[in-house]
Design a protein around this motif. Structure first.
Motif, PDB file in Angstrom:
ATOM      1  N   VAL A   1      -9.931  -5.301  12.576  1.00  0.00           N
ATOM      2  CA  VAL A   1     -10.879  -4.270  12.135  1.00  0.00           C
ATOM      3  C   VAL A   1     -10.213  -3.267  11.187  1.00  0.00           C
ATOM      4  CG1 VAL A   1     -12.200  -2.255  12.941  1.00  0.00           C
ATOM      5  CG2 VAL A   1     -12.450  -4.469  14.080  1.00  0.00           C
ATOM      6  N   HIS A   2      -9.030  -2.809  11.547  1.00  0.00           N
ATOM      7  CA  HIS A   2      -8.443  -1.671  10.822  1.00  0.00           C
ATOM      8  C   HIS A   2      -7.566  -2.062   9.639  1.00  0.00           C
ATOM      9  CE1 HIS A   2      -9.858   1.327  13.745  1.00  0.00           C
ATOM     10  NE2 HIS A   2      -9.605   0.399  14.660  1.00  0.00           N
ATOM     11  N   VAL A   3      -7.105  -3.312   9.584  1.00  0.00           N
ATOM     12  CA  VAL A   3      -6.222  -3.723   8.471  1.00  0.00           C
ATOM     13  C   VAL A   3      -6.828  -4.898   7.700  1.00  0.00           C
ATOM     14  CG1 VAL A   3      -3.892  -4.338   7.758  1.00  0.00           C
ATOM     15  CG2 VAL A   3      -4.233  -3.056   9.870  1.00  0.00           C
ATOM     16  N   LYS A   4      -6.974  -6.036   8.386  1.00  0.00           N
ATOM     17  CA  LYS A   4      -7.439  -7.240   7.678  1.00  0.00           C
ATOM     18  C   LYS A   4      -8.841  -7.022   7.109  1.00  0.00           C
ATOM     19  CE  LYS A   4      -7.569 -12.263   8.348  1.00  0.00           C
ATOM     20  NZ  LYS A   4      -7.538 -13.354   9.330  1.00  0.00           N
ATOM     21  N   GLY A   5      -9.703  -6.391   7.904  1.00  0.00           N
ATOM     22  CA  GLY A   5     -11.062  -6.114   7.440  1.00  0.00           C
ATOM     23  C   GLY A   5     -11.059  -5.206   6.225  1.00  0.00           C
ATOM     24  N   VAL A   6     -10.275  -4.138   6.279  1.00  0.00           N
ATOM     25  CA  VAL A   6     -10.202  -3.193   5.150  1.00  0.00           C
ATOM     26  C   VAL A   6      -9.648  -3.904   3.913  1.00  0.00           C
ATOM     27  CG1 VAL A   6      -9.075  -1.080   4.309  1.00  0.00           C
ATOM     28  CG2 VAL A   6      -9.973  -1.175   6.655  1.00  0.00           C
ATOM     29  N   PHE A   7      -8.618  -4.712   4.112  1.00  0.00           N
ATOM     30  CA  PHE A   7      -7.973  -5.430   2.999  1.00  0.00           C
ATOM     31  C   PHE A   7      -8.992  -6.334   2.286  1.00  0.00           C
ATOM     32  CE2 PHE A   7      -5.459  -8.443   0.747  1.00  0.00           C
ATOM     33  CZ  PHE A   7      -4.184  -7.936   0.578  1.00  0.00           C
ATOM     34  N   PHE A   8      -9.627  -7.227   3.070  1.00  0.00           N
ATOM     35  CA  PHE A   8     -10.466  -8.247   2.426  1.00  0.00           C
ATOM     36  C   PHE A   8     -11.860  -7.734   2.068  1.00  0.00           C
ATOM     37  CE2 PHE A   8      -7.093 -10.899   4.191  1.00  0.00           C
ATOM     38  CZ  PHE A   8      -6.743 -11.578   3.023  1.00  0.00           C
ATOM     39  N   LEU A   9     -12.365  -6.731   2.794  1.00  0.00           N
ATOM     40  CA  LEU A   9     -13.653  -6.164   2.382  1.00  0.00           C
ATOM     41  C   LEU A   9     -13.485  -5.466   1.028  1.00  0.00           C
ATOM     42  CD1 LEU A   9     -16.634  -5.658   3.077  1.00  0.00           C
ATOM     43  CD2 LEU A   9     -15.918  -3.430   3.993  1.00  0.00           C
ATOM     44  N   THR A  10     -12.425  -4.679   0.905  1.00  0.00           N
ATOM     45  CA  THR A  10     -12.192  -3.977  -0.365  1.00  0.00           C
ATOM     46  C   THR A  10     -11.985  -4.984  -1.484  1.00  0.00           C
ATOM     47  OG1 THR A  10     -11.183  -2.172   0.884  1.00  0.00           O
ATOM     48  CG2 THR A  10     -10.765  -2.215  -1.498  1.00  0.00           C
ATOM     49  N   GLN A  11     -11.181  -6.008  -1.215  1.00  0.00           N
ATOM     50  CA  GLN A  11     -10.951  -7.052  -2.236  1.00  0.00           C
ATOM     51  C   GLN A  11     -12.272  -7.696  -2.667  1.00  0.00           C
ATOM     52  OE1 GLN A  11      -9.615 -11.116  -1.163  1.00  0.00           O
ATOM     53  NE2 GLN A  11      -7.647 -10.470  -2.001  1.00  0.00           N
ATOM     54  N   THR A  12     -13.118  -8.019  -1.675  1.00  0.00           N
ATOM     55  CA  THR A  12     -14.395  -8.696  -1.972  1.00  0.00           C
ATOM     56  C   THR A  12     -15.336  -7.806  -2.778  1.00  0.00           C
ATOM     57  OG1 THR A  12     -14.171  -9.899   0.102  1.00  0.00           O
ATOM     58  CG2 THR A  12     -16.343  -9.924  -0.918  1.00  0.00           C
ATOM     59  N   LEU A  13     -15.287  -6.492  -2.495  1.00  0.00           N
ATOM     60  CA  LEU A  13     -16.226  -5.576  -3.165  1.00  0.00           C
ATOM     61  C   LEU A  13     -15.719  -5.079  -4.520  1.00  0.00           C
ATOM     62  CD1 LEU A  13     -17.426  -3.456  -0.087  1.00  0.00           C
ATOM     63  CD2 LEU A  13     -18.685  -5.261  -1.281  1.00  0.00           C
ATOM     64  N   LEU A  14     -14.484  -5.421  -4.890  1.00  0.00           N
ATOM     65  CA  LEU A  14     -13.912  -4.881  -6.143  1.00  0.00           C
ATOM     66  C   LEU A  14     -14.804  -5.089  -7.374  1.00  0.00           C
ATOM     67  CD1 LEU A  14     -10.057  -5.559  -6.077  1.00  0.00           C
ATOM     68  CD2 LEU A  14     -11.279  -3.378  -5.914  1.00  0.00           C
TER      69      LEU A  14
ATOM     70  N   GLU B   1      -2.292   2.818   5.759  1.00  0.00           N
ATOM     71  CA  GLU B   1      -1.751   3.869   4.884  1.00  0.00           C
ATOM     72  C   GLU B   1      -0.913   3.244   3.759  1.00  0.00           C
ATOM     73  OE1 GLU B   1       0.214   6.913   7.174  1.00  0.00           O
ATOM     74  OE2 GLU B   1      -1.610   7.374   8.303  1.00  0.00           O
ATOM     75  N   ILE B   2      -0.083   2.263   4.099  1.00  0.00           N
ATOM     76  CA  ILE B   2       0.728   1.578   3.075  1.00  0.00           C
ATOM     77  C   ILE B   2      -0.190   0.814   2.124  1.00  0.00           C
ATOM     78  CG2 ILE B   2       2.522  -0.160   2.666  1.00  0.00           C
ATOM     79  CD1 ILE B   2       3.585   2.314   4.105  1.00  0.00           C
ATOM     80  N   LEU B   3      -1.183   0.134   2.709  1.00  0.00           N
ATOM     81  CA  LEU B   3      -2.136  -0.618   1.890  1.00  0.00           C
ATOM     82  C   LEU B   3      -2.817   0.306   0.872  1.00  0.00           C
ATOM     83  CD1 LEU B   3      -3.942  -3.071   1.223  1.00  0.00           C
ATOM     84  CD2 LEU B   3      -5.330  -2.482   3.240  1.00  0.00           C
ATOM     85  N   THR B   4      -3.137   1.517   1.303  1.00  0.00           N
ATOM     86  CA  THR B   4      -3.806   2.474   0.406  1.00  0.00           C
ATOM     87  C   THR B   4      -2.947   2.756  -0.827  1.00  0.00           C
ATOM     88  OG1 THR B   4      -4.826   3.476   2.347  1.00  0.00           O
ATOM     89  CG2 THR B   4      -4.918   4.739   0.299  1.00  0.00           C
ATOM     90  N   ASN B   5      -1.659   2.906  -0.617  1.00  0.00           N
ATOM     91  CA  ASN B   5      -0.774   3.155  -1.771  1.00  0.00           C
ATOM     92  C   ASN B   5      -0.795   1.973  -2.742  1.00  0.00           C
ATOM     93  OD1 ASN B   5      -0.110   5.587  -0.710  1.00  0.00           O
ATOM     94  ND2 ASN B   5       1.917   4.973   0.038  1.00  0.00           N
ATOM     95  N   TYR B   6      -0.835   0.763  -2.193  1.00  0.00           N
ATOM     96  CA  TYR B   6      -0.892  -0.420  -3.069  1.00  0.00           C
ATOM     97  C   TYR B   6      -2.225  -0.506  -3.796  1.00  0.00           C
ATOM     98  CZ  TYR B   6       3.657  -2.186  -2.053  1.00  0.00           C
ATOM     99  OH  TYR B   6       5.024  -2.310  -2.006  1.00  0.00           O
ATOM    100  N   MET B   7      -3.306  -0.123  -3.110  1.00  0.00           N
ATOM    101  CA  MET B   7      -4.603  -0.078  -3.805  1.00  0.00           C
ATOM    102  C   MET B   7      -4.519   0.898  -4.980  1.00  0.00           C
ATOM    103  SD  MET B   7      -7.393   0.106  -0.711  1.00  0.00           S
ATOM    104  CE  MET B   7      -7.687  -1.271   0.404  1.00  0.00           C
ATOM    105  N   ALA B   8      -3.950   2.080  -4.729  1.00  0.00           N
ATOM    106  CA  ALA B   8      -3.852   3.088  -5.804  1.00  0.00           C
ATOM    107  C   ALA B   8      -3.029   2.539  -6.968  1.00  0.00           C
ATOM    108  CB  ALA B   8      -3.226   4.372  -5.254  1.00  0.00           C
ATOM    109  N   LYS B   9      -1.924   1.872  -6.641  1.00  0.00           N
ATOM    110  CA  LYS B   9      -1.027   1.339  -7.681  1.00  0.00           C
ATOM    111  C   LYS B   9      -1.732   0.244  -8.493  1.00  0.00           C
ATOM    112  CE  LYS B   9       3.348   1.265  -9.178  1.00  0.00           C
ATOM    113  NZ  LYS B   9       3.957   2.477  -9.737  1.00  0.00           N
TER     114      LYS B   9
END
Ligand SMILES: NC(=O)c1ccc[n+]([C@@H]2O[C@H](COP(=O)([O-])OP(=O)(O)OC[C@H]3O[C@@H](n4cnc5c(N)ncnc54)[C@H](OP(=O)(O)O)[C@@H]3O)[C@@H](O)[C@H]2O)c1
Length: 251
Positions: A116-129, A164-172
């Motif tokens: 819910v908190h990592v894999k979901g955030v990772f792939f939902l954001t990727q899918t919605l890009l 939190e780490i993932l967020t930095n990579y999204m920003a980058k």
């Protein structure tokens, strides 16, 4: 031009409060719910009463296989409600807490929290890009428990640390499209989270209040306005930050 925010877990608690404050700032909302459809409908009605548009869509952020179909549903809602092909802000808020000692935590509990908190955030954001507009922003929900340790939250807090780490990579990696990504980290807030224990169990409430410089635990109205403000162009230069919103808990 209308600003549209997509908020996961917008049916209750912090996501719902954020949705309402986005509407008060003049924005429209797509909110998701997992099972509480009636709560989601009442959140939509609350936003419409503020003169803004809102749509509620079902989504289980643990169900990665459903994300492509969900994106198609978002695409249709954008077209039919706004005549748009994109939305502007993604708020990855949906989540749940589970308190289990490190020594007792099962693989199923660990997987549930990370899904819910990592894999979901990772792939939902990727899918919605492709649907997220250039110049938009992402806010991911973490917790104060990534800065201080509280027994029973090892798997939950490790998952939030990862986001939190993932967020930095999204920003980058999304900066070239003008997309910002930040984490907010709430302290203890009175919601249904953890079975409503911070709100409903006086001993918990008092103990977290004592840890907090401002002398009480938080309420949803302490979080929603801050997230709505973070999404606004007033904060356009705030990027790749972890912003704790806790009234000064454990300082
Ligand atoms: N409250 C706190 O003290 C606190 C502190 C730090 C961080 N946080 C974080 O803040 C976020 C929101 O928490 P909250 O206090 O607002 O919790 P809440 O009142 O329990 O609301 C949780 C929301 O998330 C949705 N949700 C839960 N699991 C989901 C799933 N698998 N897929 C899709 N949606 C799901 C729920 O949908 P339904 O209504 O349909 O069930 C609901 O809208 C979470 O990420 C949490 O970890 C909370």
């Amino acid at each position: 031009m209308t600003n549209i925010s997509l908020i996961t877990g917008g049916s209750r608690g912090l996501g719902r409060n954020t949705a309402s404050h986005i509407a008060k700032h003049g924005g429209d909302v797509i909110l998701t719910y997992r099972s509480q459809e009636e709560e989601a409908k009442s959140a939509v009605a609350e936003i419409e009463a503020l003169g803004r548009k809102a749509v509620a869509l079902q989504l289980d952020v643990e169900n990665i296989a459903s994300f492509a179909a969900f994106a198609q549903t978002v695409r249709s809602a954008l077209h039919s409600t706004w005549g748009s092909t994109t939305f502007n802000h993604l708020v990855n808020n949906a989540g749940y807490g589970e308190m289990t000692d490190f020594a007792e935590t099962t693989e199923a509990q660990f997987d549930g929290l990370f899904n819910v908190h990592v894999k979901g955030v990772f792939f939902l954001t990727q899918t919605l890009l492709p649907l997220l507009a250039d110049g938009g922003s992402i806010v991911n929900f973490s917790t104060g428990l990534t800065r201080v340790s509280y027994p029973g939250f090892s798997a939950y807090s490790a998952a939030k640390g990862a986001v939190e780490i993932l967020t930095n990579y999204m920003a980058k990696e999304l900066g070239h499209r003008g997309i910002r990504a930040n984490t907010i980290a709430p302290g203890a807030i009175e919601t249904d989270f953890l079975g409503g224990s911070v709100r409903d169990i006086p001993a918990y409430n008092e103990s977290f209040a004592k840890m907090t410089a401002l002398g009480r635990v938080g309420v949803p109205d302490d979080i929603g306005p801050a997230v709505a403000s973070l999404l606004s162009s007033d904060n356009r230069w705030v990027n790749a930050q972890r912003i704790e919103i806790s009234g000064g808990q454990n300082i």
